[in-house]
Structures are given as structure tokens and as C-alpha cells.
Design a protein around this motif. Structure first.
Motif, short mmCIF file in Angstrom:
data_model
loop_
_atom_site.label_atom_id
_atom_site.label_comp_id
_atom_site.label_asym_id
_atom_site.label_seq_id
_atom_site.Cartn_x
_atom_site.Cartn_y
_atom_site.Cartn_z
N ARG A 140 -108.32 84.51 37.09
CA ARG A 140 -108.33 85.98 37.07
C ARG A 140 -109.76 86.51 36.96
O ARG A 140 -110.15 87.45 37.65
N GLN A 141 -110.54 85.90 36.08
CA GLN A 141 -111.93 86.31 35.91
C GLN A 141 -112.73 86.06 37.18
O GLN A 141 -113.51 86.91 37.62
N SER A 142 -112.52 84.89 37.80
CA SER A 142 -113.24 84.55 39.02
C SER A 142 -112.90 85.50 40.16
O SER A 142 -113.80 86.01 40.85
N GLN A 143 -111.62 85.75 40.36
CA GLN A 143 -111.21 86.64 41.44
C GLN A 143 -111.74 88.05 41.25
O GLN A 143 -112.19 88.69 42.21
N SER B 169 -107.11 79.20 45.12
CA SER B 169 -106.08 78.17 45.18
C SER B 169 -105.44 77.94 43.82
O SER B 169 -104.24 77.69 43.72
N ALA B 170 -106.25 78.03 42.76
CA ALA B 170 -105.71 77.86 41.41
C ALA B 170 -104.72 78.98 41.10
O ALA B 170 -103.60 78.74 40.62
N GLY B 171 -105.12 80.21 41.36
CA GLY B 171 -104.22 81.34 41.13
C GLY B 171 -103.01 81.29 42.03
O GLY B 171 -101.89 81.60 41.61
N ALA B 172 -103.22 80.89 43.30
CA ALA B 172 -102.10 80.82 44.24
C ALA B 172 -101.05 79.83 43.76
O ALA B 172 -99.84 80.08 43.88
#
Length: 249
Positions: free
Chosen positions: A93-96, A115-118
Motif C-alpha cells: 500500500r505504501q509503495s503503490q 504483484s504483491a498487492g495483486a
């Protein structure tokens, strides 16, 4: 005809996402002949899958997002699952948000996912709350991935670590071997199997075969990335022979 520009931020040693993402989206032509896609990547230096290299690589993701935004992508994905998960629970979330801010400051409003969030978002969306996973990582890094997934409310029942630390060698692993590995995985009572919890470990040719073999939903980080890309583009989430998540069901 409508063409969509697909952007990926990938590790410099990644050889898989620029193969599997186009393979899935191009396979849609038989279903949706009016869609076309072009593929564009920016790279972050990383050779060995270690916490130190992953942290250093992640710091380059802002530059990559800005470079891709110059070409006005329709959607972008930070295509390295473990680089995100190694930074701490919920870091996607922070990265996006940070990457979204970077491209907005470049006068664009391109949607960005990871990809992690997906992966975790797709599992939650489909109520796949208990999974078993296969990773190419060393066991401590697999444990970090498990902790990340479980922090999102998804239980990891069993895991297999193939313990390959060289990222180039991960990309050379034979996806057919996953059909044997999945038989060693404890899948009793699980809702789904993550055949490759790594975007560098090839798995696409075995996703549907593994699903047919074990009779449970089978997906990968790459499959989840395509699923979320299609949703973001407001396109039907269907790819032939890519497992439950992309079946359109």
C-alpha cells in the motif's frame, strides 16, 4: 480496435514477467479480437534475492515509474512480489501510493498496482482464505512471504521452498516440475494453491494442469497481476487455460 499499453517495473535479472504477462494477454485474442496490447518495462538492479539487494532495488522503483509514465501507460505494475514483502507487512500500500504520487507529479494519472498487492487482494476478493504455496526462495524468505500473506488475513497451511537464491537460475526453473512439487504440498482443506509465489519462477504452462490435477483453484503471482490489470482496465477477467482466477467465473 483498442490498444492498451502495459507497463512493468521489473528486477534487472527478471526474465519471466515479460514472457508470462504478454502470453496471458495475447491469449485473449481468440475471445476479444478487438483488443491489442503492447508491453513496456523499466528495470531495477537486482541479481541475488537477498534482503539487502531487495531493499536497494526497491529504492529505484520511483525512477522506473516516472520513466514508464513518460510513455503514457494505461496501467503499470511493480512486478516483484518479494521486493515488496521483504520491506514489512502491508508495504504494497505504501509503495503503490508513493509510486502513484511520483507519476502524478509527472503530470499523468496512470493506475499503479503491484504483484504483491495483486496476490493478496485477489485471494481476499475470491474468499480464498486458506492456501498452500510454492516458492523458489530460501526458507527464511519464504517465511517472510508467509508472514506477509497471513498479516492480510489469509492462512498459509503449507509451503515448499525450492531454495534457489540466484534470480537468473529461478527464471530457468522448469515449470513442468511444479506438477510434481504440487503433489508433495499438503493441500488438505485449503481453498487454493499458489503454484508460484514469485513472479520470476515460471509457472504459467502448469497453472491449468495443476488445477485439473488437484481439483482446487491454482494461481500464481503473475496470474493475479494480470487479473488485477484487467480489472483496472475495466476488461473481462478471462484468459484461456490460466486457472480459476482468470476463468471469468
Amino acid at each position: 480496435m483498442r490498444n492498451y499499453r502495459i507497463g512493468q517495473i521489473v528486477p534487472s535479472s527478471n526474465t519471466t514477467m515479460e514472457t508470462e504477462i504478454p502470453a496471458m494477454l495475447n491469449a485473449r485474442r481468440e475471445l476479444f479480437p478487438n483488443e491489442t496490447f503492447t508491453y513496456h518495462s523499466a528495470r531495477m538492479r537486482m541479481m541475488s534475492v537477498t534482503p539487502e539487494e531487495l531493499t536497494a532495488m526497491d529504492q529505484a522503483s520511483d525512477r522506473c515509474a516516472i520513466e514508464l509514465s513518460d510513455a503514457r501507460m494505461d496501467v503499470m505494475a511493480y512486478a516483484c512480489l518479494v521486493a515488496i514483502m521483504a520491506q514489512g507487512n502491508g508495504y504494497h500500500r505504501q509503495s503503490q501510493a508513493r509510486l502513484q504520487k511520483a507519476v502524478q507529479e509527472n503530470n499523468t494519472n496512470i493506475p499503479i498496482l503491484s504483484s504483491a498487492g495483486a496476490l493478496v487482494d485477489s485471494l481476499k476478493e475470491k474468499n480464498l482464505g486458506k492456501v498452500s504455496i510454492i516458492t523458489p526462495y530460501m526458507k527464511p524468505l519464504t517465511q517472510r512471504v508467509i508472514e506477509y500473506i497471513e498479516a492480510e488475513g489469509i492462512r498459509v497451511h503449507d509451503s515448499i521452498s525450492l531454495e534457489v537464491s540466484d534470480n537468473l537460475e529461478v527464471g530457468r526453473l522448469d515449470p513442468a516440475n511444479l506438477l510434481e512439487h504440487v503433489t508433495r504440498l499438503d493441500i488438505d482443506g485449503v481453498d487454493a494453491v499458489i503454484l508460484s509465489a514469485c513472479v520470476q519462477m515460471p509457472s504459467l504452462p502448469s497453472i491449468q494442469k495443476a488445477e485439473d490435477k488437484i481439483g482446487k483453484p491454482v494461481l500464481s503471482a503473475a496470474v493475479a497481476t494480470v487479473y488485477q490489470m484487467l480489472k483496472t482496465l475495466n476488461l473481462e477477467t478471462r484468459v484461456p487455460n490460466a486457472g480459476f482466477l482468470l476463468s471469468g467465473n
